[in-house]
Design an enzyme around this catalytic site. Sequence first.
Site, PDB file in Angstrom:
ATOM      1  N   ARG A  58     -25.165   6.005  11.940  1.00 58.33           N
ATOM      2  CA  ARG A  58     -24.599   6.114  10.595  1.00 58.33           C
ATOM      3  C   ARG A  58     -23.152   5.625  10.621  1.00 58.33           C
ATOM      4  NH1 ARG A  58     -29.178   6.782   9.801  1.00 58.33           N
ATOM      5  NH2 ARG A  58     -30.221   8.387   8.527  1.00 58.33           N
ATOM      6  N   THR A 108       4.398   1.721   6.942  1.00 59.10           N
ATOM      7  CA  THR A 108       3.005   1.307   7.045  1.00 59.10           C
ATOM      8  C   THR A 108       2.247   2.277   7.931  1.00 59.10           C
ATOM      9  OG1 THR A 108       1.466  -0.377   7.870  1.00 59.10           O
ATOM     10  CG2 THR A 108       3.631  -0.328   8.873  1.00 59.10           C
ATOM     11  N   ILE A 109       1.046   2.646   7.515  1.00 58.86           N
ATOM     12  CA  ILE A 109       0.218   3.488   8.374  1.00 58.86           C
ATOM     13  C   ILE A 109      -0.262   2.700   9.587  1.00 58.86           C
ATOM     14  CG2 ILE A 109      -0.549   4.901   6.424  1.00 58.86           C
ATOM     15  CD1 ILE A 109      -3.284   3.468   6.640  1.00 58.86           C
ATOM     16  N   ASP A 110      -0.207   1.366   9.522  1.00 58.20           N
ATOM     17  CA  ASP A 110      -0.753   0.525  10.596  1.00 58.20           C
ATOM     18  C   ASP A 110       0.114   0.504  11.849  1.00 58.20           C
ATOM     19  OD1 ASP A 110      -2.717  -0.126   8.733  1.00 58.20           O
ATOM     20  OD2 ASP A 110      -1.643  -1.912   8.059  1.00 58.20           O
ATOM     21  N   GLU A 161     -10.690  -1.944  11.378  1.00 61.89           N
ATOM     22  CA  GLU A 161     -11.230  -2.848  10.368  1.00 61.89           C
ATOM     23  C   GLU A 161     -11.061  -4.326  10.718  1.00 61.89           C
ATOM     24  OE1 GLU A 161      -9.210  -2.202   6.670  1.00 61.89           O
ATOM     25  OE2 GLU A 161      -7.210  -2.475   7.517  1.00 61.89           O
ATOM     26  N   GLY A 197       0.817  -1.211   0.000  1.00 60.36           N
ATOM     27  CA  GLY A 197       0.000   0.000   0.000  1.00 60.36           C
ATOM     28  C   GLY A 197       0.845   1.252   0.000  1.00 60.36           C
ATOM     29  N   ARG A 252      -5.576  -3.098   9.632  1.00 60.72           N
ATOM     30  CA  ARG A 252      -5.500  -4.555   9.467  1.00 60.72           C
ATOM     31  C   ARG A 252      -5.730  -5.243  10.810  1.00 60.72           C
ATOM     32  NH1 ARG A 252      -4.806  -6.496   4.874  1.00 60.72           N
ATOM     33  NH2 ARG A 252      -4.210  -8.522   5.682  1.00 60.72           N
ATOM     34  N   MET A 307      -8.596   2.098   9.192  1.00 58.42           N
ATOM     35  CA  MET A 307      -7.689   1.030   8.775  1.00 58.42           C
ATOM     36  C   MET A 307      -6.843   0.527   9.947  1.00 58.42           C
ATOM     37  SD  MET A 307      -6.386   2.188   5.001  1.00 58.42           S
ATOM     38  CE  MET A 307      -7.372   1.845   3.550  1.00 58.42           C
TER      39      MET A 307
END
Length: 341
Positions: free
Chosen positions: A265, A126-128, A222, A10, A172, A170
């Site tokens: 929502r 990684t943004i994670d 997520e 990504g 993971r 996000m």
Amino acid sequence: MKIALLNAGGDCPGLNAVIRGVVLKGDRIYEHEFVGVRDGFRGLVDDLIVPLPRQKVRGLSRVGGTILGTSRVSPFVHGGQDTTRVREILDQHEIDALIAIGGEGTLTVARMFHDDGIHVVGVPKTIDNDLSATDRTFGFDTAVSIATESIDRLRTTGEAHGRCMVVEVMGRHVGWIALHAGIASGAHAILIPEVPVTREQVCSWVQQAKDRGRAPTVVVAEGFTFAGDDQVESDRVDGFGRPLLGGIGEQVTRMVEERTGIEARNTTLGHLQRGGVPSSYDRVLATRFGTAAIDAVSNSLWGTMVALHGIDIVNVNLSDATSHLKCVPRDQWDEAAILFG
């Protein structure tokens, strides 16, 4: 020395800052020559090698995305761990070393390259923030900032209508983005993969906030699953064979409405967290990683990854960086949970 730069997996804010740091220091201090590999590992299979002179990286630290392009394609075209085609391309272009910028999947492939004798150094991206052996990865700070601002905006519209706003972020299989953005935005519940909670507990937090006259805000990672549920297996996978996640936010939204009667929502932030310009923190960290990576190459520290320990940049083995995920410690979530409801 002729060095190839590659980023795979990504995209992530700060990739261009790494590329700039590598090339500028490598050219000025070591007089190395650089080429870029286009579109991730696909470029090592399809021979997508382009020159990367100093002039091409000027002013890149503030630019989002990546000038090299990326993909989630495995380089092992014959299955298993066959690096024959990769070696052919490297030899054809007389490339002496490879700098691989990526997350868990990319750096696992880099470790396999090293095990097969290819000269490689890794840079954690990684943004994670889920890579072990480094305290932070660049991209994480930007993703948290974007998520926080988005949640702040959603809270105002939620308050206007008295709705429960569920925000899926996000991450993971780890909850770092959800935890940090949830704390920063004052969420009434933060749901992360490391801490399964029951449906009843989530509804209780939502109802408590509603009873106090607030518009409840739930931040969910997520990869979260409710206590007692099996991990949802996606029938879609990326190029590294990993399942594509997403959809839990809509499940939480439906559950809240059905069980509490509170209008809800869902908003899935998705790739907004990866797009745009990097934060100042990520620009600095990515630049430091880039300059440290070219030092590692110049010192033949093959099979290592640059990493942040405290405020210092160090070198660690790629095997240590990819051996396990860096998960959110339970005590950090417990600290946040005191404020839920």
